[in-house]
Write a protein that holds these residues in place. Structure first.
Motif, PDB file in Angstrom:
ATOM      1  N   TYR A 194      47.151  45.791 -37.067  1.00  0.00           N
ATOM      2  CA  TYR A 194      46.088  44.850 -36.706  1.00  0.00           C
ATOM      3  C   TYR A 194      46.661  43.682 -35.917  1.00  0.00           C
ATOM      4  CZ  TYR A 194      41.974  41.801 -37.337  1.00  0.00           C
ATOM      5  OH  TYR A 194      40.882  40.992 -37.136  1.00  0.00           O
ATOM      6  N   ARG A 195      46.106  43.467 -34.714  1.00  0.00           N
ATOM      7  CA  ARG A 195      46.452  42.302 -33.880  1.00  0.00           C
ATOM      8  C   ARG A 195      45.174  41.534 -33.568  1.00  0.00           C
ATOM      9  NH1 ARG A 195      48.117  42.441 -29.032  1.00  0.00           N
ATOM     10  NH2 ARG A 195      47.556  44.584 -28.471  1.00  0.00           N
ATOM     11  N   PRO A 196      44.830  40.527 -34.364  1.00  0.00           N
ATOM     12  CA  PRO A 196      43.569  39.794 -34.174  1.00  0.00           C
ATOM     13  C   PRO A 196      43.450  39.138 -32.802  1.00  0.00           C
ATOM     14  CG  PRO A 196      44.542  39.274 -36.307  1.00  0.00           C
ATOM     15  CD  PRO A 196      45.570  40.048 -35.551  1.00  0.00           C
ATOM     16  N   GLU A 197      44.552  38.685 -32.207  1.00  0.00           N
ATOM     17  CA  GLU A 197      44.461  37.977 -30.931  1.00  0.00           C
ATOM     18  C   GLU A 197      43.891  38.868 -29.830  1.00  0.00           C
ATOM     19  OE1 GLU A 197      48.047  36.681 -29.082  1.00  0.00           O
ATOM     20  OE2 GLU A 197      49.178  38.503 -29.553  1.00  0.00           O
ATOM     21  N   HIS A 198      43.943  40.180 -30.024  1.00  0.00           N
ATOM     22  CA  HIS A 198      43.351  41.095 -29.049  1.00  0.00           C
ATOM     23  C   HIS A 198      41.838  40.913 -28.969  1.00  0.00           C
ATOM     24  CE1 HIS A 198      42.619  44.803 -26.792  1.00  0.00           C
ATOM     25  NE2 HIS A 198      41.719  45.133 -27.710  1.00  0.00           N
ATOM     26  N   TYR A 199      41.218  40.441 -30.075  1.00  0.00           N
ATOM     27  CA  TYR A 199      39.766  40.309 -30.136  1.00  0.00           C
ATOM     28  C   TYR A 199      39.275  38.898 -29.823  1.00  0.00           C
ATOM     29  CZ  TYR A 199      40.265  44.777 -32.523  1.00  0.00           C
ATOM     30  OH  TYR A 199      40.585  46.075 -32.838  1.00  0.00           O
ATOM     31  N   GLY A 200      40.177  37.944 -29.666  1.00  0.00           N
ATOM     32  CA  GLY A 200      39.750  36.585 -29.339  1.00  0.00           C
ATOM     33  C   GLY A 200      40.433  35.555 -30.214  1.00  0.00           C
ATOM     34  N   ARG A 201      40.398  34.297 -29.761  1.00  0.00           N
ATOM     35  CA  ARG A 201      41.098  33.205 -30.446  1.00  0.00           C
ATOM     36  C   ARG A 201      40.480  32.868 -31.788  1.00  0.00           C
ATOM     37  NH1 ARG A 201      41.503  28.398 -26.228  1.00  0.00           N
ATOM     38  NH2 ARG A 201      42.432  27.415 -28.069  1.00  0.00           N
ATOM     39  N   ASP A 202      39.234  33.248 -32.004  1.00  0.00           N
ATOM     40  CA  ASP A 202      38.582  32.880 -33.261  1.00  0.00           C
ATOM     41  C   ASP A 202      38.915  33.834 -34.399  1.00  0.00           C
ATOM     42  OD1 ASP A 202      37.177  34.904 -31.863  1.00  0.00           O
ATOM     43  OD2 ASP A 202      35.420  34.579 -33.144  1.00  0.00           O
ATOM     44  N   LYS A 203      39.588  34.941 -34.093  1.00  0.00           N
ATOM     45  CA  LYS A 203      39.903  35.928 -35.133  1.00  0.00           C
ATOM     46  C   LYS A 203      41.128  35.496 -35.930  1.00  0.00           C
ATOM     47  CE  LYS A 203      36.610  38.800 -34.084  1.00  0.00           C
ATOM     48  NZ  LYS A 203      35.494  39.025 -35.024  1.00  0.00           N
ATOM     49  N   ARG A 204      41.058  35.761 -37.230  1.00  0.00           N
ATOM     50  CA  ARG A 204      42.151  35.421 -38.116  1.00  0.00           C
ATOM     51  C   ARG A 204      42.541  36.646 -38.953  1.00  0.00           C
ATOM     52  NH1 ARG A 204      43.024  32.019 -35.175  1.00  0.00           N
ATOM     53  NH2 ARG A 204      42.659  29.774 -35.349  1.00  0.00           N
ATOM     54  N   TYR A 205      43.717  36.564 -39.551  1.00  0.00           N
ATOM     55  CA  TYR A 205      44.135  37.618 -40.463  1.00  0.00           C
ATOM     56  C   TYR A 205      43.349  37.516 -41.768  1.00  0.00           C
ATOM     57  CZ  TYR A 205      48.261  38.606 -37.572  1.00  0.00           C
ATOM     58  OH  TYR A 205      49.099  38.953 -36.552  1.00  0.00           O
ATOM     59  N   PRO A 206      43.186  38.629 -42.452  1.00  0.00           N
ATOM     60  CA  PRO A 206      42.577  38.561 -43.791  1.00  0.00           C
ATOM     61  C   PRO A 206      43.583  38.003 -44.796  1.00  0.00           C
ATOM     62  CG  PRO A 206      43.251  40.815 -43.296  1.00  0.00           C
ATOM     63  CD  PRO A 206      43.497  40.017 -42.039  1.00  0.00           C
ATOM     64  N   GLU A 207      43.108  37.743 -46.009  1.00  0.00           N
ATOM     65  CA  GLU A 207      44.007  37.301 -47.085  1.00  0.00           C
ATOM     66  C   GLU A 207      45.118  38.328 -47.289  1.00  0.00           C
ATOM     67  OE1 GLU A 207      44.143  34.586 -48.632  1.00  0.00           O
ATOM     68  OE2 GLU A 207      42.219  33.620 -48.220  1.00  0.00           O
ATOM     69  N   PRO A 208      46.324  37.881 -47.575  1.00  0.00           N
ATOM     70  CA  PRO A 208      46.758  36.506 -47.872  1.00  0.00           C
ATOM     71  C   PRO A 208      47.362  35.795 -46.661  1.00  0.00           C
ATOM     72  CG  PRO A 208      48.476  38.021 -48.514  1.00  0.00           C
ATOM     73  CD  PRO A 208      47.387  38.857 -47.889  1.00  0.00           C
ATOM     74  N   PHE A 209      46.969  36.208 -45.445  1.00  0.00           N
ATOM     75  CA  PHE A 209      47.612  35.672 -44.241  1.00  0.00           C
ATOM     76  C   PHE A 209      46.642  34.869 -43.369  1.00  0.00           C
ATOM     77  CE2 PHE A 209      49.929  39.775 -45.020  1.00  0.00           C
ATOM     78  CZ  PHE A 209      51.082  39.195 -45.537  1.00  0.00           C
ATOM     79  N   THR A 210      45.636  34.251 -43.969  1.00  0.00           N
ATOM     80  CA  THR A 210      44.639  33.526 -43.179  1.00  0.00           C
ATOM     81  C   THR A 210      45.224  32.309 -42.472  1.00  0.00           C
ATOM     82  OG1 THR A 210      44.013  32.361 -45.220  1.00  0.00           O
ATOM     83  CG2 THR A 210      42.675  34.265 -44.566  1.00  0.00           C
ATOM     84  N   ASN A 211      46.357  31.801 -42.989  1.00  0.00           N
ATOM     85  CA  ASN A 211      46.980  30.627 -42.368  1.00  0.00           C
ATOM     86  C   ASN A 211      48.131  30.998 -41.422  1.00  0.00           C
ATOM     87  OD1 ASN A 211      48.729  31.504 -44.357  1.00  0.00           O
ATOM     88  ND2 ASN A 211      49.468  29.426 -44.819  1.00  0.00           N
TER      89      ASN A 211
END
Length: 458
Positions: A386-403
């Motif tokens: 999973y690479r959230p940045e591929h979908y846009g700046r507003d995407k974040r990792y799920p728990e436990p990596f939301t930060n």
């Protein structure tokens, strides 16, 4: 022993049927390899054909009719034996194992009769101890099927291997089982183990092939030997990606640009480091599951590979697929065949898989693997990328990596791990070289930067 005395134990039609099938059916020898031996064939010409088939298979070559005939040249009479050979090569059966078992039984009967006749010849000899005669006969009879029990191991032998593993772990503070991947979190648990089928699942453009390439190059530098099969790229295109990782030069520049002096320097050094890596490609065997499985067997025999990569499952087809066979059933059949092949050859297989799209939640889950029910059932390990940045700046990792910062990072979710457990971890991603790498320090989101970005513009 004369032929007419043994006619019940000599089955010429059965021998021709088995030999013809071995030449006509791809990988059929693997099905009966532990059952058949040279003595299963009574006729000397049939023995020679079987020897030729085994010799070609040992060389990693497919023993079809023409290859077997070439192997026989100089060993048979080409004028008188050609027509009988062609007749044998025209035989074929879909029930090879049962006919091979008939030949094995006939061979056993011949050996029993030979051993009993030998024992009878010793009976009149007054110098021979009767008990020794009995022991000789018992040993000879017990050995007739001994080759078929070679795969059986006792509980004592199993426990000895378990004990050896425990001792190795005691002597190593960070024990590792299997092929190194270059990712500490995967290597600690030994994700790429012999006999294992591992699956990498991700949405399109997330980097499945790049992750597999990164793992392969890391493993090859550690001395592992691998075969790589891809339906979407040529071996040269894969080589460009591997060179990009090894040199740090932008992959697009390598493929389409005139490189600068500095880039040429780094690319030359990268090429030198990759030249002798034990990586093998078979660009002609990537259309069907059957051709890839056959090629993997050949690679194991010829190069003694430790593992193979198949990119990717959903694009493969199965020979003879019927109209009533669903895509999920087809994917399940391919996955099971790859798992069985890994177990048979004692190698690992890493297969790539597409995920079904979910517009509401881009984070991958094991239920989104296409044909997931049967693929995940066959797999020992499932890695979701999973690479959230591929979908846009507003995407974040799920728990436990939301930060955790999504910039130049990726999450690998070990969603299934037979004997290794399940967990998630963050790794790095270099967009220029499309390569994934281990992270020593995980970058976190800057709260000040985030708050500034969230402020409304006036």
């Amino acid at each position: 022993m004369k032929r007419n005395e043994q006619i019940a134990f000599y089955l010429p039609d059965e021998e021709c049927l088995v030999l013809g099938t071995l030449m006509n059916e791809r990988d059929s020898l693997a099905e009966v390899n532990n059952l058949l031996d040279e003595d299963c064939f009574y006729h000397n010409f049939h023995k020679q054909i079987f020897r030729a088939i085994k010799a070609l298979d040992k060389q990693g070559k497919r023993p079809d009719m023409m290859m077997v005939w070439r192997e026989l040249k100089g060993k048979v009479n080409e004028e008188t034996d050609r027509i009988p050979f062609m007749k044998i090569a025209n035989n074929q059966t879909f029930d090879l194992y049962q006919h091979a078992a008939v030949l094995k039984d006939a061979s056993a009967r011949r050996r029993i009769e030979d051993n009993l006749k030998s024992a009878l010849s010793l009976v009149p000899c007054v110098t021979e101890d009767p008990y020794e005669i009995i022991e000789k006969v018992k040993e000879a009879l017990d050995g007739i099927y001994s080759d078929q029990s070679s795969g059986i191991i006792t509980m004592r032998e199993v426990m000895q291997e378990v004990h050896d593993i425990i001792n190795r772990n005691l002597n190593n503070p960070e024990p590792m089982t299997g092929t190194p991947t270059g990712f500490r979190d995967l290597d600690r648990k030994g994700v790429l183990r012999p006999a294992n089928l591992a699956v990498i699942g991700a949405d399109s453009s997330q980097g499945k092939t790049s992750l597999a390439t990164s793992i392969c190059v890391n493993a090859a530098f550690a001395g592992a030997k691998m075969a790589f099969y891809t339906m979407e790229m040529t071996p040269v295109e894969l080589g460009q990606r591997m060179l990009s990782k090894a040199s740090g030069v932008n992959g697009m520049h390598i493929a389409t640009h005139s490189l600068s002096t500095e880039e040429l320097f780094h690319s030359d050094r990268g090429i030198a480091s990759l030249l002798d890596l034990p990586l093998y490609f078979d660009g002609k065997s990537t259309s069907t599951a059957d051709s890839i499985i056959s090629s993997i067997r050949m690679m194991k025999k010829r190069y003694d590979i430790d593992g193979a990569v198949v990119d990717y499952l959903q694009i493969l087809s199965v020979n003879g697929k019927g109209s009533n066979v669903s895509d999920e059933m087809q994917m399940g059949a391919i996955a099971r065949r790859l798992k069985n092949l890994a177990k048979e050859l004692g190698i690992w297989i890493l297969a790539l898989s597409q995920l079904s799209r979910d517009k509401m939640d881009t984070a991958p889950n094991i239920g989104r693997i296409r044909g997931s029910g049967q693929i995940t059932e066959a797999a020992d390990v499932v890695l979701l990328l999973y690479r959230p940045e591929h979908y846009g700046r507003d995407k974040r990792y799920p728990e436990p990596f939301t930060n955790v910062s999504t910039e130049n990072t990726a999450m690998i979710d070990v969603a299934k791990g037979r004997n290794v457990g399940t967990w998630k971890f963050i790794c790095g991603f270099n967009a220029d070289t499309t390569q994934f790498y281990d992270l020593m320090d995980i970058p976190h989101i800057d709260p000040l930067k985030t708050s500034d970005e969230d402020k409304p513009a006036f």
